[in-house]
Write a protein that holds these residues in place. Structure first.
Motif, PDB file in Angstrom:
ATOM      1  N   MET A   2       0.824  -1.207   0.000  1.00 11.66           N
ATOM      2  CA  MET A   2       0.000   0.000   0.000  1.00 11.66           C
ATOM      3  C   MET A   2       0.858   1.257   0.000  1.00 11.66           C
ATOM      4  N   ASP A   3       1.913   1.259   0.814  1.00 12.76           N
ATOM      5  CA  ASP A   3       2.759   2.439   0.920  1.00 12.76           C
ATOM      6  C   ASP A   3       3.404   2.783  -0.416  1.00 12.76           C
ATOM      7  N   ASN A   4       3.761   1.761  -1.182  1.00  9.45           N
ATOM      8  CA  ASN A   4       4.367   1.987  -2.500  1.00  9.45           C
ATOM      9  C   ASN A   4       3.386   2.596  -3.498  1.00  9.45           C
ATOM     10  N   GLU A   5       2.102   2.426  -3.257  1.00 10.41           N
ATOM     11  CA  GLU A   5       1.071   2.959  -4.155  1.00 10.41           C
ATOM     12  C   GLU A   5       0.632   4.373  -3.767  1.00 10.41           C
ATOM     13  N   LEU A   6       1.025   4.832  -2.582  1.00  8.70           N
ATOM     14  CA  LEU A   6       0.543   6.112  -2.065  1.00  8.70           C
ATOM     15  C   LEU A   6       1.531   7.238  -2.307  1.00  8.70           C
ATOM     16  N   ASN A  41       0.638  -4.136  17.204  1.00  9.46           N
ATOM     17  CA  ASN A  41       1.346  -2.905  16.863  1.00  9.46           C
ATOM     18  C   ASN A  41       1.382  -2.685  15.354  1.00  9.46           C
ATOM     19  N   ARG A  42       1.706  -3.717  14.602  1.00  7.15           N
ATOM     20  CA  ARG A  42       1.730  -3.602  13.137  1.00  7.15           C
ATOM     21  C   ARG A  42       0.328  -3.334  12.593  1.00  7.15           C
ATOM     22  N   LEU A  43      -0.651  -3.923  13.245  1.00 13.74           N
ATOM     23  CA  LEU A  43      -2.025  -3.813  12.754  1.00 13.74           C
ATOM     24  C   LEU A  43      -2.512  -2.368  12.750  1.00 13.74           C
ATOM     25  N   SER A  44      -2.187  -1.606  13.765  1.00 21.38           N
ATOM     26  CA  SER A  44      -2.624  -0.208  13.771  1.00 21.38           C
ATOM     27  C   SER A  44      -1.971   0.563  12.623  1.00 21.38           C
ATOM     28  N   ASP A  45      -0.710   0.247  12.331  1.00 26.43           N
ATOM     29  CA  ASP A  45      -0.051   0.873  11.180  1.00 26.43           C
ATOM     30  C   ASP A  45      -0.707   0.446   9.870  1.00 26.43           C
ATOM     31  N   TYR A  46      -1.098  -0.815   9.793  1.00 23.91           N
ATOM     32  CA  TYR A  46      -1.813  -1.318   8.609  1.00 23.91           C
ATOM     33  C   TYR A  46      -3.096  -0.511   8.385  1.00 23.91           C
ATOM     34  N   PHE A  47      -3.856  -0.294   9.461  1.00 23.88           N
ATOM     35  CA  PHE A  47      -5.108   0.459   9.318  1.00 23.88           C
ATOM     36  C   PHE A  47      -4.849   1.903   8.884  1.00 23.88           C
ATOM     37  N   PHE A  48      -3.753   2.491   9.360  1.00 18.27           N
ATOM     38  CA  PHE A  48      -3.413   3.845   8.938  1.00 18.27           C
ATOM     39  C   PHE A  48      -3.184   3.882   7.424  1.00 18.27           C
ATOM     40  N   LEU A  49      -2.407   2.922   6.929  1.00 14.70           N
ATOM     41  CA  LEU A  49      -2.132   2.902   5.486  1.00 14.70           C
ATOM     42  C   LEU A  49      -3.377   2.562   4.679  1.00 14.70           C
ATOM     43  N   LEU A  50      -4.207   1.667   5.190  1.00 14.19           N
ATOM     44  CA  LEU A  50      -5.449   1.355   4.486  1.00 14.19           C
ATOM     45  C   LEU A  50      -6.358   2.583   4.437  1.00 14.19           C
ATOM     46  N   ALA A  51      -6.388   3.350   5.525  1.00 12.66           N
ATOM     47  CA  ALA A  51      -7.183   4.589   5.545  1.00 12.66           C
ATOM     48  C   ALA A  51      -6.658   5.560   4.493  1.00 12.66           C
ATOM     49  N   ARG A  52      -5.345   5.689   4.404  1.00 16.95           N
ATOM     50  CA  ARG A  52      -4.765   6.569   3.376  1.00 16.95           C
ATOM     51  C   ARG A  52      -5.127   6.077   1.979  1.00 16.95           C
ATOM     52  N   LYS A  53      -5.015   4.780   1.767  1.00 19.49           N
ATOM     53  CA  LYS A  53      -5.348   4.211   0.452  1.00 19.49           C
ATOM     54  C   LYS A  53      -6.801   4.498   0.103  1.00 19.49           C
ATOM     55  N   GLU A  54      -7.692   4.265   1.044  1.00 20.68           N
ATOM     56  CA  GLU A  54      -9.117   4.474   0.789  1.00 20.68           C
ATOM     57  C   GLU A  54      -9.423   5.953   0.560  1.00 20.68           C
ATOM     58  N   GLY A  55      -8.765   6.845   1.306  1.00 24.46           N
ATOM     59  CA  GLY A  55      -8.975   8.276   1.114  1.00 24.46           C
ATOM     60  C   GLY A  55      -8.433   8.754  -0.223  1.00 24.46           C
ATOM     61  N   ASN A  56      -7.286   8.227  -0.613  1.00 28.76           N
ATOM     62  CA  ASN A  56      -6.666   8.616  -1.879  1.00 28.76           C
ATOM     63  C   ASN A  56      -7.432   8.071  -3.084  1.00 28.76           C
ATOM     64  N   LYS A  57      -8.079   6.934  -2.895  1.00 27.98           N
ATOM     65  CA  LYS A  57      -8.832   6.329  -3.985  1.00 27.98           C
ATOM     66  C   LYS A  57      -9.884   7.294  -4.524  1.00 27.98           C
TER      67      LYS A  57
END
Length: 186
Positions: free
Chosen positions: A104-108, A158-174
């Motif tokens: 996800m980070d590579n796509e943002l 701990n990783r999961l909260s970071d995952y949700f942050f990136l998913l939120a960014r992906k969904e917002g950017n979409k």
């Protein structure tokens, strides 16, 4: 008439049983931890219903299964009873989250400002999951102060909260609606 399996009446006086049989107060640190984990799992289901990408939806379903595992683990008297092998978070689970975050980070676009929750319904739901996940993590650390907690569980959450942050960014950017903090508005 058959006896209900839903209500047992054993908790009517403010206690409940952990896996292993020990009775604890309903305000016990373990119950707060696995209750918050259950709350997070419910919100993940809420998020999953708004995510259109099939890959992300399948990943969220996998995460829901793992969160059920984490809740089960937290409900077990780990100091007296080893959890079943299937209920332990593994390196593979953590690596899956890291791989999904890298993808996800590579796509943002690069992050240059603080992100505000919102931007789309699915982004807002992902931010809810992120913040509940952080609370779950704090609860699990409180459990660790007095009881054994496998390090993989803490790493996964701990990783999961970071995952949700990136998913939120992906969904917002979409939808082109990612919202950033604007200091000039305060």
């Amino acid at each position: 008439m058959k006896k209900s399996l839903i209500y047992t009446k054993t908790g009517d006086k403010g206690t409940t049983s952990l896996v292993g049989g020990m009775r604890v107060p309903k305000a016990h640190v373990r119950l707060e931890a696995y209750g918050t984990t259950d709350e997070l799992n419910s919100f993940i289901g809420f998020l999953r219903e708004s995510v259109e990408d099939e890959h992300d939806s399948k990943t969220l379903l996998y995460i829901q299964h793992k969160m059920f595992t984490v809740g089960s683990y937290l409900a077990t008297e780990t100091e007296a009873r080893a959890p079943k092998a299937a209920s332990i978070i593994t390196d593979k689970d953590i690596e899956l989250l890291e791989s999904e975050m890298d993808r996800m980070d590579n796509e943002l676009p690069p992050l240059r400002q603080f992100v505000l929750p919102g931007g789309s319904e699915s982004a807002a739901r992902a931010h809810l999951c992120r913040s509940i996940c952080r609370r779950a993590e704090r609860c699990i650390y409180r459990v660790k102060e007095d009881f054994p907690v496998d390090d993989h569980v803490l790493m996964f959450v701990n990783r999961l909260s970071d995952y949700f942050f990136l998913l939120a960014r992906k969904e917002g950017n979409k939808k082109g609606k990612e919202i950033f903090w604007d200091q000039s508005l305060i």
